[in-house]
Design an enzyme around this catalytic site. Structure first.
Site, PDB file in Angstrom:
ATOM      1  N   TYR A  73       0.783  -0.971  -0.375  1.00 40.48           N
ATOM      2  CA  TYR A  73       0.376   0.111   0.251  1.00 40.48           C
ATOM      3  C   TYR A  73       0.563   1.327  -0.236  1.00 40.48           C
ATOM      4  O   TYR A  73       0.705   2.575  -1.013  1.00 40.48           O
ATOM      5  CB  TYR A  73      -0.836  -0.117   1.554  1.00 40.48           C
ATOM      6  CG  TYR A  73      -1.761   1.144   0.661  1.00 40.48           C
ATOM      7  CD1 TYR A  73      -3.780   1.055   0.737  1.00 40.48           C
ATOM      8  CD2 TYR A  73      -1.824   2.589   1.711  1.00 40.48           C
ATOM      9  CE1 TYR A  73      -4.470   1.853   0.218  1.00 40.48           C
ATOM     10  CE2 TYR A  73      -2.134   3.045   1.588  1.00 40.48           C
ATOM     11  CZ  TYR A  73      -3.692   3.747   1.011  1.00 40.48           C
ATOM     12  OH  TYR A  73      -4.616   4.470   0.555  1.00 40.48           O
ATOM     13  N   PHE A 125      -7.777  21.063 -24.390  1.00 45.54           N
ATOM     14  CA  PHE A 125      -8.216  19.529 -24.940  1.00 45.54           C
ATOM     15  C   PHE A 125      -9.460  19.438 -23.494  1.00 45.54           C
ATOM     16  O   PHE A 125      -9.502  19.821 -22.691  1.00 45.54           O
ATOM     17  CB  PHE A 125      -6.605  18.911 -24.340  1.00 45.54           C
ATOM     18  CG  PHE A 125      -7.612  17.396 -24.087  1.00 45.54           C
ATOM     19  CD1 PHE A 125      -7.319  16.928 -25.819  1.00 45.54           C
ATOM     20  CD2 PHE A 125      -7.265  16.668 -23.411  1.00 45.54           C
ATOM     21  CE1 PHE A 125      -8.102  15.468 -26.449  1.00 45.54           C
ATOM     22  CE2 PHE A 125      -8.188  15.420 -23.816  1.00 45.54           C
ATOM     23  CZ  PHE A 125      -8.422  14.823 -25.032  1.00 45.54           C
ATOM     24  N   THR A 126     -10.031  18.363 -24.458  1.00 48.51           N
ATOM     25  CA  THR A 126     -11.316  18.226 -23.829  1.00 48.51           C
ATOM     26  C   THR A 126     -11.104  18.432 -21.986  1.00 48.51           C
ATOM     27  O   THR A 126     -12.141  19.724 -21.390  1.00 48.51           O
ATOM     28  CB  THR A 126     -11.885  17.144 -24.050  1.00 48.51           C
ATOM     29  OG1 THR A 126     -11.456  16.043 -23.987  1.00 48.51           O
ATOM     30  CG2 THR A 126     -12.340  17.411 -25.451  1.00 48.51           C
ATOM     31  N   PHE A 450     -18.803  14.193 -26.252  1.00 42.45           N
ATOM     32  CA  PHE A 450     -18.716  13.397 -27.235  1.00 42.45           C
ATOM     33  C   PHE A 450     -17.970  12.392 -27.361  1.00 42.45           C
ATOM     34  O   PHE A 450     -18.765  11.033 -27.629  1.00 42.45           O
ATOM     35  CB  PHE A 450     -17.058  13.869 -28.273  1.00 42.45           C
ATOM     36  CG  PHE A 450     -16.446  14.124 -27.033  1.00 42.45           C
ATOM     37  CD1 PHE A 450     -16.372  14.967 -26.166  1.00 42.45           C
ATOM     38  CD2 PHE A 450     -15.058  13.150 -26.906  1.00 42.45           C
ATOM     39  CE1 PHE A 450     -14.970  15.485 -25.297  1.00 42.45           C
ATOM     40  CE2 PHE A 450     -13.930  13.233 -25.944  1.00 42.45           C
ATOM     41  CZ  PHE A 450     -14.451  14.599 -25.186  1.00 42.45           C
TER      42      PHE A 450
HETATM   43  N1  F0G Z   1      -4.081  15.526 -22.769  1.00 44.91           N
HETATM   44  C1  F0G Z   1      -3.871  15.341 -23.550  1.00 44.91           C
HETATM   45  C2  F0G Z   1      -3.189  15.507 -24.659  1.00 44.91           C
HETATM   46  C3  F0G Z   1      -4.813  14.301 -24.321  1.00 44.91           C
HETATM   47  O1  F0G Z   1      -4.457  13.849 -25.307  1.00 44.91           O
HETATM   48  C4  F0G Z   1      -5.265  13.433 -23.261  1.00 44.91           C
HETATM   49  C5  F0G Z   1      -6.119  12.421 -23.651  1.00 44.91           C
HETATM   50  C6  F0G Z   1      -5.228  14.085 -21.792  1.00 44.91           C
HETATM   51  C7  F0G Z   1      -4.897  14.891 -21.757  1.00 44.91           C
HETATM   52  C8  F0G Z   1      -5.797  13.369 -20.766  1.00 44.91           C
HETATM   53  O2  F0G Z   1      -5.498  12.131 -20.986  1.00 44.91           O
HETATM   54  O3  F0G Z   1      -7.450  10.124 -21.425  1.00 44.91           O
HETATM   55  O4  F0G Z   1      -4.964   9.884 -19.324  1.00 44.91           O
HETATM   56  O5  F0G Z   1      -7.525  11.159 -18.625  1.00 44.91           O
HETATM   57  N2  F0G Z   1      -6.554  11.929 -25.337  1.00 44.91           N
HETATM   58  C9  F0G Z   1      -7.017  10.904 -24.993  1.00 44.91           C
HETATM   59  C10 F0G Z   1      -7.777  10.972 -26.742  1.00 44.91           C
HETATM   60  C11 F0G Z   1      -8.602  10.461 -24.150  1.00 44.91           C
HETATM   61  O6  F0G Z   1      -8.036   9.551 -27.137  1.00 44.91           O
HETATM   62  O7  F0G Z   1      -6.982  11.879 -27.133  1.00 44.91           O
HETATM   63  P1  F0G Z   1      -6.385  10.447 -20.219  1.00 44.91           P
END
Ligand code: F0G
Length: 459
Positions: A73, A125-126, A450
């Site tokens: 742990y 980024f989303t 999405f």
């Molecule tokens: N930043 C970038 C530039 C990413 O492309 C992603 C994830 C994340 C942060 C978040 O990371 O998924 O580990 O929580 N991108 C994936 C994609 C989901 O399909 O482009 P995560």
């Protein structure tokens, strides 16, 4: 001498069998999935180009590392190996493990952002932007204009425009800008790198203004490879050296290790400042787990340490980016409009051009991704107006200039023949593009719509 072909610096030791479906089965499957490729069952997919995240092939050395998992742990030896590898390869002194990238984004945003702040970044980024917004900030795009133009051939479309940064400082003042979020190999711009020159300039700019630089280093090795290939003065440097230098120009980083570092799950927040580290430890224990595992199993931290070392090998990167270039060039040769230059992790189809008859409000990229799936079982994803979401204040749709379908290539997974099949299926779809219908939401989730949104065809 003519440019030599690249080939993978590995051979295949185990295979995963795929199911091949009929067009009727796929028509039903996409309808059932509400025309959203995220809602398809992977069993119904032939070539899965949805993402490069967590679906790479680990090496035999990574699988061997899995057997060295220390699942204590607290204080797992795998944590120390991972932390020391991050220091050695990425320069950051302190590491807080998280279950994946967005876990790190959550902790970072909660610590650094106050209500009413502004966070500039080289394109959103989303999940990153959502965590900034949830913490009370407004995201401000400061990427160069060329990044929003699918046809611009700028070699470093990920670069920051310092006029945009200066303008933001003038408008809101430095006190309301807690940090700049700089991504390497910008995902939403089409996997486009920023130059070392731009990163050095950013360091100077932020020193001058006393603003932190936080690095989204999810695809830093791909960015480093482009610097080696394109930027004067770096042709003789190794990817490993360039990665280290890029990281060392920043103060902290969030990482989704599921990409570059080729593990199936994991991420981290890393930094050089001890006070920041102490605060992050205080939060990781609430949201992820104790500061020496933060949501990861010991075995996964061990596989990550090995993956980091493999990810910065020049031979690996040559084959990695070579495969994307192969796919992109074949599409270009067939007359398919894609984002140029060809990116580091994916080829992005220009849905605006391919489906010119569908207005952006009827989601052409989503419709195109669905049509490609029906054609051949190749799964891709929308990166356009649906991914961009709605403005949190006005409720209006963001209207990105880029309306794209992403064909994302997992690392070390598919062969050149899979790329050929993918090209053929996109070309087939283009031939009956005018029959493809626009879409409308039947279910629109409030955030990150999405992922789970559902649609039907507009008649
Ligand atoms: N930043 C970038 C530039 C990413 O492309 C992603 C994830 C994340 C942060 C978040 O990371 O998924 O580990 O929580 N991108 C994936 C994609 C989901 O399909 O482009 P995560």
């Amino acid at each position: 001498m003519e440019k030599r072909s690249w080939a993978e610096p590995y051979k295949i030791k185990m295979v995963e069998l795929l199911k091949i479906t009929t067009i009727e089965e796929r028509k039903n499957a996409i309808k059932e999935a509400g025309f959203n490729t995220f809602l398809l069952k992977s069993d119904d997919v032939y070539i899965d180009l949805l993402t490069d995240s967590g679906c790479g092939a680990m090496s035999d050395k990574q699988w061997a590392a899995i057997m060295l998992g220390d699942e204590s742990y607290a204080g797992s030896r795998n944590f120390y190996h991972m932390r020391d590898t991050i220091s050695e390869y990425y320069s950051y002194k302190y590491t807080v493990p998280t279950h994946q990238g967005r876990g790190a984004e959550n902790i970072l945003s909660q610590i650094l952002i106050k209500e009413g702040d502004y966070v500039p970044g080289n394109m959103y980024f989303t999940t990153t932007r959502l965590h900034q917004e949830l913490a009370g900030a407004t995201f401000v795009d400061v990427i160069i204009d060329e990044a929003h133009d699918a046809s611009s051939e700028h070699p470093f479309k990920g670069n920051i425009d310092f006029n945009k940064l200066d303008k933001l400082v003038e408008e809101v003042g430095v006190e309301r800008i807690p940090y700049i979020c700089v991504a390497t190999c910008v995902n939403m711009a089409g996997g486009q790198p920023l130059s070392m020159e731009n990163m050095i300039q950013l360091r100077d700019w932020s020193n001058w203004h006393n603003i932190k630089v936080v690095h989204d280093m999810t695809r830093v090795a791909e960015n480093a490879y482009f610097i080696q290939q394109r930027e004067e003065g770096y042709g003789d440097a190794t990817v490993k050296e360039i990665v280290y230098k890029l990281c060392s120009l920043t103060d902290a980083a969030t990482m989704s290790s599921k990409k570059d570092a080729m593990v199936n799950i994991g991420g981290f927040l890393a930094m050089n400042d001890q006070e920041f580290y102490d605060k992050a430890c205080g939060l990781v224990v609430i949201y992820e787990g104790l500061h020496t595992y933060g949501g990861m199993a010991g075995r996964d931290m061990e596989a990550l340490a090995v993956g980091i070392k493999e990810s910065v090998q020049d031979d690996h990167m040559r084959a990695r980016v070579g495969q994307i270039e192969y796919l992109g060039q074949k599409l270009l040769d067939a007359g398919v409009p894609i984002v140029k230059p060809i990116g580091g992790h994916a080829v992005f189809l220009d849905a605006r051009k391919i489906l010119g008859h569908i207005p952006q409000e009827q989601y052409p990229a989503q419709a195109l991704a669905s049509a490609i799936y029906v054609e051949s079982g190749v799964r891709s994803m929308e990166r356009g107006i649906i991914s961009a979401g709605r403005n949190k204040e006005t409720g209006e749709n963001y209207q990105p200039r880029l309306e794209l379908v992403r064909l994302t290539i997992p690392r070390r997974v598919y062969t050149q023949a899979h790329m050929d099949v993918t090209v053929e299926s996109v070309v087939q779809v283009m031939q009956h593009a005018n029959q493809i219908k626009g879409l409308k939401f039947t279910y629109e989730p409030e955030v990150l719509r999405f992922f789970m949104g559902k649609f039907e065809e507009v008649e």
